[in-house]
Structures are given as C-alpha cells and as structure tokens.
Scaffold this motif. Structure first.
Motif, PDB file in Angstrom:
ATOM      1  N   GLN A 134       0.823  -1.207   0.000  1.00 43.37           N
ATOM      2  CA  GLN A 134       0.000   0.000   0.000  1.00 43.37           C
ATOM      3  C   GLN A 134       0.862   1.263   0.000  1.00 43.37           C
ATOM      4  OE1 GLN A 134      -2.519   1.798  -0.286  1.00 43.37           O
ATOM      5  NE2 GLN A 134      -4.381   1.008   0.665  1.00 43.37           N
ATOM      6  N   GLY A 135       0.233   2.374  -0.338  1.00 42.74           N
ATOM      7  CA  GLY A 135       0.887   3.675  -0.297  1.00 42.74           C
ATOM      8  C   GLY A 135      -0.048   4.757  -0.771  1.00 42.74           C
ATOM      9  N   GLY A 136       0.380   5.995  -0.590  1.00 37.81           N
ATOM     10  CA  GLY A 136      -0.513   7.125  -0.824  1.00 37.81           C
ATOM     11  C   GLY A 136      -1.056   7.216  -2.231  1.00 37.81           C
ATOM     12  N   ALA A 137      -0.190   7.169  -3.250  1.00 37.68           N
ATOM     13  CA  ALA A 137      -0.646   7.416  -4.615  1.00 37.68           C
ATOM     14  C   ALA A 137      -1.450   6.264  -5.196  1.00 37.68           C
ATOM     15  CB  ALA A 137       0.556   7.722  -5.522  1.00 37.68           C
ATOM     16  N   ILE A 138      -1.243   5.044  -4.685  1.00 34.39           N
ATOM     17  CA  ILE A 138      -1.983   3.889  -5.195  1.00 34.39           C
ATOM     18  C   ILE A 138      -3.219   3.603  -4.340  1.00 34.39           C
ATOM     19  CG2 ILE A 138      -0.784   2.104  -3.843  1.00 34.39           C
ATOM     20  CD1 ILE A 138      -1.700   1.877  -7.604  1.00 34.39           C
ATOM     21  N   PHE A 154       6.244  15.241  -3.755  1.00 32.47           N
ATOM     22  CA  PHE A 154       6.545  14.187  -2.796  1.00 32.47           C
ATOM     23  C   PHE A 154       6.292  12.818  -3.420  1.00 32.47           C
ATOM     24  CE2 PHE A 154       5.046  11.375   0.707  1.00 32.47           C
ATOM     25  CZ  PHE A 154       6.253  11.263   1.371  1.00 32.47           C
ATOM     26  N   GLN A 155       7.279  11.958  -3.348  1.00 27.98           N
ATOM     27  CA  GLN A 155       7.248  10.605  -3.893  1.00 27.98           C
ATOM     28  C   GLN A 155       6.936  10.587  -5.392  1.00 27.98           C
ATOM     29  OE1 GLN A 155       4.780   8.114  -1.305  1.00 27.98           O
ATOM     30  NE2 GLN A 155       6.609   7.619  -0.102  1.00 27.98           N
ATOM     31  N   GLU A 156       7.445  11.581  -6.102  1.00 31.54           N
ATOM     32  CA  GLU A 156       7.336  11.556  -7.558  1.00 31.54           C
ATOM     33  C   GLU A 156       8.586  10.925  -8.155  1.00 31.54           C
ATOM     34  OE1 GLU A 156       7.108  14.441 -11.527  1.00 31.54           O
ATOM     35  OE2 GLU A 156       7.257  15.331  -9.529  1.00 31.54           O
ATOM     36  N   ALA A 157       8.408  10.105  -9.163  1.00 28.54           N
ATOM     37  CA  ALA A 157       9.505   9.561  -9.958  1.00 28.54           C
ATOM     38  C   ALA A 157       8.991   9.363 -11.371  1.00 28.54           C
ATOM     39  CB  ALA A 157      10.015   8.241  -9.383  1.00 28.54           C
ATOM     40  N   VAL A 211       1.871  10.630  -8.667  1.00 29.40           N
ATOM     41  CA  VAL A 211       1.317  11.898  -8.198  1.00 29.40           C
ATOM     42  C   VAL A 211       0.320  12.423  -9.228  1.00 29.40           C
ATOM     43  CG1 VAL A 211       3.423  12.391  -6.915  1.00 29.40           C
ATOM     44  CG2 VAL A 211       3.156  13.295  -9.248  1.00 29.40           C
ATOM     45  N   SER A 212      -0.522  13.340  -8.811  1.00 26.78           N
ATOM     46  CA  SER A 212      -1.528  13.885  -9.729  1.00 26.78           C
ATOM     47  C   SER A 212      -0.863  14.533 -10.932  1.00 26.78           C
ATOM     48  CB  SER A 212      -2.398  14.910  -8.997  1.00 26.78           C
ATOM     49  OG  SER A 212      -3.135  14.279  -7.969  1.00 26.78           O
ATOM     50  N   THR A 213      -1.566  14.520 -12.042  1.00 28.72           N
ATOM     51  CA  THR A 213      -0.983  15.001 -13.300  1.00 28.72           C
ATOM     52  C   THR A 213      -0.523  16.452 -13.201  1.00 28.72           C
ATOM     53  OG1 THR A 213      -3.237  15.468 -14.082  1.00 28.72           O
ATOM     54  CG2 THR A 213      -2.264  13.380 -14.747  1.00 28.72           C
ATOM     55  N   ALA A 214      -1.208  17.268 -12.419  1.00 26.19           N
ATOM     56  CA  ALA A 214      -0.819  18.670 -12.292  1.00 26.19           C
ATOM     57  C   ALA A 214       0.532  18.830 -11.599  1.00 26.19           C
ATOM     58  CB  ALA A 214      -1.888  19.445 -11.523  1.00 26.19           C
ATOM     59  N   LEU A 215       0.959  17.781 -10.865  1.00 30.73           N
ATOM     60  CA  LEU A 215       2.222  17.852 -10.136  1.00 30.73           C
ATOM     61  C   LEU A 215       3.382  17.192 -10.876  1.00 30.73           C
ATOM     62  CD1 LEU A 215       0.997  17.037  -6.500  1.00 30.73           C
ATOM     63  CD2 LEU A 215       1.509  19.297  -7.486  1.00 30.73           C
ATOM     64  N   LEU A 216       3.091  16.539 -11.981  1.00 31.40           N
ATOM     65  CA  LEU A 216       4.150  15.839 -12.706  1.00 31.40           C
ATOM     66  C   LEU A 216       5.223  16.828 -13.161  1.00 31.40           C
ATOM     67  CD1 LEU A 216       2.063  13.365 -14.909  1.00 31.40           C
ATOM     68  CD2 LEU A 216       3.618  12.764 -13.046  1.00 31.40           C
ATOM     69  N   THR A 226       4.617  -5.673 -18.365  1.00 27.02           N
ATOM     70  CA  THR A 226       4.089  -4.375 -18.776  1.00 27.02           C
ATOM     71  C   THR A 226       3.776  -3.571 -17.523  1.00 27.02           C
ATOM     72  OG1 THR A 226       1.806  -5.195 -18.884  1.00 27.02           O
ATOM     73  CG2 THR A 226       3.116  -5.306 -20.909  1.00 27.02           C
ATOM     74  N   LEU A 227       3.653  -2.268 -17.674  1.00 25.42           N
ATOM     75  CA  LEU A 227       3.405  -1.401 -16.519  1.00 25.42           C
ATOM     76  C   LEU A 227       2.440  -0.285 -16.897  1.00 25.42           C
ATOM     77  CD1 LEU A 227       5.873  -0.051 -13.903  1.00 25.42           C
ATOM     78  CD2 LEU A 227       4.572   1.612 -15.229  1.00 25.42           C
ATOM     79  N   VAL A 228       1.508   0.003 -15.995  1.00 28.11           N
ATOM     80  CA  VAL A 228       0.606   1.139 -16.146  1.00 28.11           C
ATOM     81  C   VAL A 228       0.799   2.052 -14.945  1.00 28.11           C
ATOM     82  CG1 VAL A 228      -1.759   1.920 -16.504  1.00 28.11           C
ATOM     83  CG2 VAL A 228      -1.061  -0.337 -17.340  1.00 28.11           C
ATOM     84  N   ASP A 229       1.212   3.300 -15.216  1.00 29.56           N
ATOM     85  CA  ASP A 229       1.420   4.300 -14.170  1.00 29.56           C
ATOM     86  C   ASP A 229       0.132   5.092 -14.012  1.00 29.56           C
ATOM     87  OD1 ASP A 229       3.127   5.347 -12.258  1.00 29.56           O
ATOM     88  OD2 ASP A 229       3.842   6.954 -13.557  1.00 29.56           O
ATOM     89  N   LEU A 230      -0.373   5.198 -12.773  1.00 26.80           N
ATOM     90  CA  LEU A 230      -1.721   5.692 -12.516  1.00 26.80           C
ATOM     91  C   LEU A 230      -1.687   6.939 -11.634  1.00 26.80           C
ATOM     92  CD1 LEU A 230      -3.207   2.185 -11.682  1.00 26.80           C
ATOM     93  CD2 LEU A 230      -3.600   3.471 -13.797  1.00 26.80           C
ATOM     94  N   PRO A 231      -1.711   8.134 -12.222  1.00 28.55           N
ATOM     95  CA  PRO A 231      -1.784   9.356 -11.410  1.00 28.55           C
ATOM     96  C   PRO A 231      -3.020   9.350 -10.515  1.00 28.55           C
ATOM     97  CG  PRO A 231      -1.197   9.885 -13.667  1.00 28.55           C
ATOM     98  CD  PRO A 231      -1.583   8.440 -13.666  1.00 28.55           C
ATOM     99  N   LYS A 232      -2.884   9.918  -9.346  1.00 28.58           N
ATOM    100  CA  LYS A 232      -3.936   9.817  -8.343  1.00 28.58           C
ATOM    101  C   LYS A 232      -5.206  10.538  -8.766  1.00 28.58           C
ATOM    102  CE  LYS A 232      -4.360   9.886  -3.296  1.00 28.58           C
ATOM    103  NZ  LYS A 232      -3.668  10.224  -2.021  1.00 28.58           N
TER     104      LYS A 232
END
Length: 583
Positions: free
Chosen positions: A43-47, A129-132, A119-124, A173-179
């Motif tokens: 678990q974690g904040g963005a997911i 915090f915890q963006e990569a 992180v949310s798209t506006a913060l990309l 495969t990977l799907v990155d999911l902004p909050k």
C-alpha cells in the motif's frame, strides 16, 4: 464523491442511465474482466484509490514485505500459472523498488503486469513528494508501459497491458496511474482487452523454410534438440516431446527450458551451459544439426560464440524474429509459435535421422561424465545430498524455486525435473533474493494441490527474508532449505578459480541462525548439520503445515561442477578444480 466498490455497487448519476464509477474502479474492473484472482503489492498514498476499489472485490490481495518481493512473487505466479502475475506499488520508491523484478521478468520473458501509483498530473515534473519518472525508468525493462491520463480509458489500458504481457513473446508491462486519474469519475466500463492493431503475433512459419529445415533434420547423423524457455512459455512441450520420441533425437535444455522434457528419459541430456552437464555440452558442441526452440542463445549457454557448435546447422524456432541470428546465425530461421512450428516440422520431416550411433555416443558420455559425487567418511554435509534427499521425499510435480548462486546450480543439477512449470528461478538477470518471494507467488498460483520447495543460499536468503512474515501471515505451505555455507558461495568459487584465492567480501565471519529467525517470523525452524539428520529433518519440515525453514549447514568449501570458464569452449568443461586449473 460516491462510495463506489468493485463488486458492482455502482452509484448512478441522476443525469445518466450509465453507471458512474472511478478510474480506480475501472482498473479493478479490468483486472476482473481478464480473470485476475490474485495480486501482490504494498500500500501507499498514490496507489490508495486502487486499493480502496479492491476493498469489496473478489480479487485476493497478498500484502508483501517489500515491493521487490511483490514483483518476484508476481513473476513466479506467471511462470507457474501461465497467466500474467499482477503487482501493485505506490509512486516514487514503491515504483522504483519494482525495477529489479521488472528487469528480471523482462530478461526471462515472464508475463507480468505492474500497476503503480503516481502523483496527480498537475504535479508531474514538479519534484512532488514521492514523484519519480516511472515510465522513463522502466521503459528499458518492460515490454511496454503507459502513463495514464484519462479515467475514461484507464480500464482499457490496463486490459491492453494484460493482453500484451501474455501474447506473443511474454514479458512485463506497466501502467502508471496518477492519483487524480484513479480518483476521477468515469462512465466507461472496460470490456474484453484488445491488442493494438500494430501488434502482430506470428503463428505458422513459412512453409518452404519448414520444408528445408525438415530435410536438414532428416539428413542429420548427429541431431540434437535444444529446448529453451520458449517451449514452456508457448506450452509446446507435448509437440517437442513428440518430435524427440518419434525420431529418436537427444534433447538438451537451457536453464529456462528445464521441465520441458523429462530428465529421467533416456533421450534427456539435461541442462547445457556454464554449469550444465558435461554430456549436454558435448551433445551441443559436436552435433551436426541443432533444432533450437525458444532460446535466445545467451552467453551462459553458449560460452564463447566463436566456439559454439562449430559444425552444426542451426534450425532456430522463435516467436520473436529479433532473436533469430542475433547471437548464433541461423541456417534455417523459423519464426512462429513454438507449438505450431513444431507441428509443422513433425508433419514435414520425411524420415527419422540415421542417428543410432549418435544416441549410443550420447549415452557413453552420460556414463563417462556422470553427475555422481563422493562422500568421504569425514565429509561435512554435501549440498548435492540434501537436494537429492528432498527430491526423493516429494512428489514428481513439486515446484522448485531458487535464489541465485551455488545453491541454484545444485538445485538445477541434482533435482530430477519431469514436468514443465516446476522450475522457477532467475536466469538472465541472476537476481539474488528471488527464491523466497517466488515461492510465495508459486504457492498462491499452485493453490493447494502441489508442493513448493525453495532452495536458497545464506547470502541470497538474507536479501528477502522479510517475506517470511508474509508466508506466516498467509499460512502458506512452503518449505525453504537454506544451503548455508557462510559465504556468497559462487563469488567465493570464482575468487578461488580466477583471483588467486583472494576472498574479498565473499565470506561471512558470522551468519544468523536462520532456524531461530524463522521462529521469530512465525514459521517453523529446523537446523541440519549431519547426514544422520537429513531424512528426519527434511521430512519434518516438509510435513509441517505452513512455512518452514531448514538451516542446512553444508561444506563451506564445496564448489559447483562441471564448470566452463566464462566465454570458454563448452566442450572443455572442468569436472573439478584440478581440471579447471588446466583450462
């Protein structure tokens, strides 16, 4: 915002007859649509929105101790089940902790889907915090990846990622999911996944190429079949066995191909390569026609490319055209699905090769370069003996997982594999710490009808032993055998062989008591030091209903043989240190 769940309790917008849901619930619905039953994650904040959508779902979530453990568990789940394993992680360090597991699955063509919070798209791009840059970081180690930006398409994207992971040459495969995407509402319910129009999965090989390869095969005097991991990925083991048995051709496997042909069959030459059997390496090196199926000819298999199978015509079957002639030039390239192409070949081969003398020669090599070993009266516990003893007391379809190192090679050499999807290990990447989380994934995939045994080394086990907490919490019936030589044994062996015995950072002056640690985690611990204890201790560990750990203290000076020096000629293998010194 409506309190939505993945169990069909959808809120309804007053202005529409369509159900209103969130991007997160679309993600879970997509997983449900493709039949996902288990997922591994942390678990974690963005997911968190996705986890909230899982709250009432029928999908079982296994909370792992570390995200890398989640990726290895998902990888092993895919190896055993044949369907992509799924892992979840949050943004930043959660996502980057998946990278090793993704790279491992990518090297071994294992089907896996990773879903990461972002992180949310506006913060990309703002160093939030915890963006990569998860997609940027993982692009080189995934089959494909996505940064999702629209809640209306997120379900379809997850479905596509799942389909791509399993179709053609499998991979992660990977799907990155902004909050904000997973929190936003959508009216789109994902349907059955579709592959991109640009994605082409080869099936049958060209008929003329098949005919030419079949003629070469029939005319061979020293034919050999090389069965790679693609035979298992493509579920082509029945077709491969039919060709081998009908035409009396010896079969060599790669490490990922273990189990594709029963090792107790007279035609089995077992595994080739750096620590493969001497007879397998001789069969490859001295054949005149090699039917290689689903292999990428990596360096641990071939040794020096310039010396590999110098007189052989190569028939190379692979679903990925990029692998054909990438390393070993193919005389007969056959691009297509392994089961389909082997059926084409079987039907096209005009007669059996005249290979009676060759089969006799292969048997002579098996007798001459036997994998037998001696146990002097005063010998410390031999790891080979422990592996064989465990094999003897377990069913034929037992699943074996390993970490990476000497223990991996002994588990490969001294366990008899008769069935596909019973060998689960890290091959191309060579990831220490793979064994225990892989055993968890294998156990979940196999449910309760098959045994799972993990062979690990003390160095490899230390890298992921926190996952014992998961095995205990979930009451998973796995047996872990730590072949404990108080060293990073393979490194120590190489230092002895090639660095004049300078054992820098490869030996431990002290190692933990793994049996005691197991008890602290809620597993059952056993200590094994003498031959007299082997049968009783292994039986007790195996019979324990839950996770057990055997701390097996083995001869710290025992080495892995046969051995071919890196880049060497596979026909010039050493059966002991004295022979290695002469190479």
């Amino acid at each position: 915002m409506a309190n939505n769940t993945a169990a069909g309790k959808k809120a309804t917008d007053e202005s529409s007859t369509q159900p209103v849901t969130t991007g997160a619930e679309a993600v879970v619905a997509a997983l449900d649509t493709v039949g996902v039953e288990h997922i591994f994650g942390v678990q974690g904040g963005a997911i968190m929105p996705v986890y909230d959508a899982l709250y009432d779902a029928d999908i079982q979530h296994i909370t792992m101790g570390h995200e890398q453990g989640a990726s290895h568990a998902a990888d092993a789940y895919g190896v055993v089940s044949g369907e992509p394993g799924v892992c979840l992680a949050t943004s930043g360090p959660g996502a980057t902790n998946l990278v090793t597991g993704l790279a491992d699955a990518n090297m071994d063509s294992d089907p896996m889907v990773a879903l990461t919070g972002q992180v949310s798209t506006a913060l990309l791009g703002n160093d939030a915090f915890q963006e990569a840059d998860t997609t940027g970081i993982t692009m080189p180690v995934t089959k494909t990846n996505y940064l999702q930006s629209d809640p209306d398409t997120v379900g379809a994207t997850v479905g596509e990622a799942f389909a791509l992971a399993r179709e053609g040459r499998p991979g992660p495969t990977l799907v990155d999911l902004p909050k904000d995407v997973t929190n936003s509402q959508t009216t789109e319910t994902p349907s059955e996944p579709e592959l991109p129009d640009s994605f082409d999965v080869p099936d049958a090989a060209d008929g003329d190429d098949v005919a030419a390869a079949a003629a070469a095969f029939a005319n061979a005097e020293r034919p050999v079949i090389l069965s790679g991991g693609g035979v298992i990925k493509g579920e082509a083991w029945d077709e491969l066995r039919r060709v081998a048995l009908e035409y009396g051709v010896p079969v060599v496997t790669t490490m990922p191909g273990i189990g594709s042909f029963p090792e107790d069959h007279p035609l089995a030459m077992e595994v080739a390569g750096m620590h493969g059997t001497g007879y397998a390496n001789l069969a490859l090196q001295l054949c005149d026609v090699m039917l290689a199926v689903g292999t990428r000819f990596d360096d641990r298999l071939t040794g020096g490319v310039e010396t590999f199978a110098p007189d052989a015509e190569i028939i190379h079957v692979d679903i990925d055209p990029a692998e054909i002639s990438k390393i070993i030039p193919a005389d007969y390239p056959l691009v297509g699905d392994a089961s389909t192409v082997l059926t084409q070949l079987f039907d096209a081969i005009p007669r059996a090769p005249d290979a009676a003398a060759w089969r006799e020669q292969c048997q002579q090599w098996k007798d001459e370069y036997s994998m037998e070993y001696s146990i002097p009266d005063d010998a410390l516990l031999k790891p080979q003996f422990v592996v064989e003893a465990m094999d003897e007391l377990t069913p034929d379809d037992t699943i074996v997982t390993t970490g990476v190192g000497q223990h991996q090679m002994w588990a490969m050499q001294y366990w008899t594999y008769r069935h596909p999807r019973t060998w689960v290990s890290s091959h191309g990447l060579g990831t220490m710490g793979y064994g225990l989380p892989a055993a968890i994934g294998a156990r979940v995939a196999a449910e309760d009808d098959r045994s799972v045994v993990c062979f690990d080394g003390d160095g490899s086990f230390l890298m992921s032993l926190q996952e014992l907490a998961v095995a205990a919490r979930e009451n998973l019936d796995i047996t872990v055998i730590v072949l404990n030589n108080a060293a990073v044994g393979m490194v120590r062996q190489w230092q002895d062989a090639f660095f004049e015995g300078r054992r820098m950072a490869s030996e431990y002056q002290w190692v933990p008591q793994f049996d005691t640690i197991a008890e602290g985690f809620g597993a059952k611990g056993f200590r094994l030091e003498t031959y007299d204890e082997v049968d009783e201790t292994l039986q007790a560990a195996y019979d324990y209903d839950g996770p057990s750990v055997v701390d097996a203290h083995i001869d710290p000076e025992e080495d892995v043989y046969p051995m071919v020096p890196s880049g060497g000629d596979n026909a010039k293998f050493a059966m002991n240190q004295a022979q290695l010194d002469e190479l």
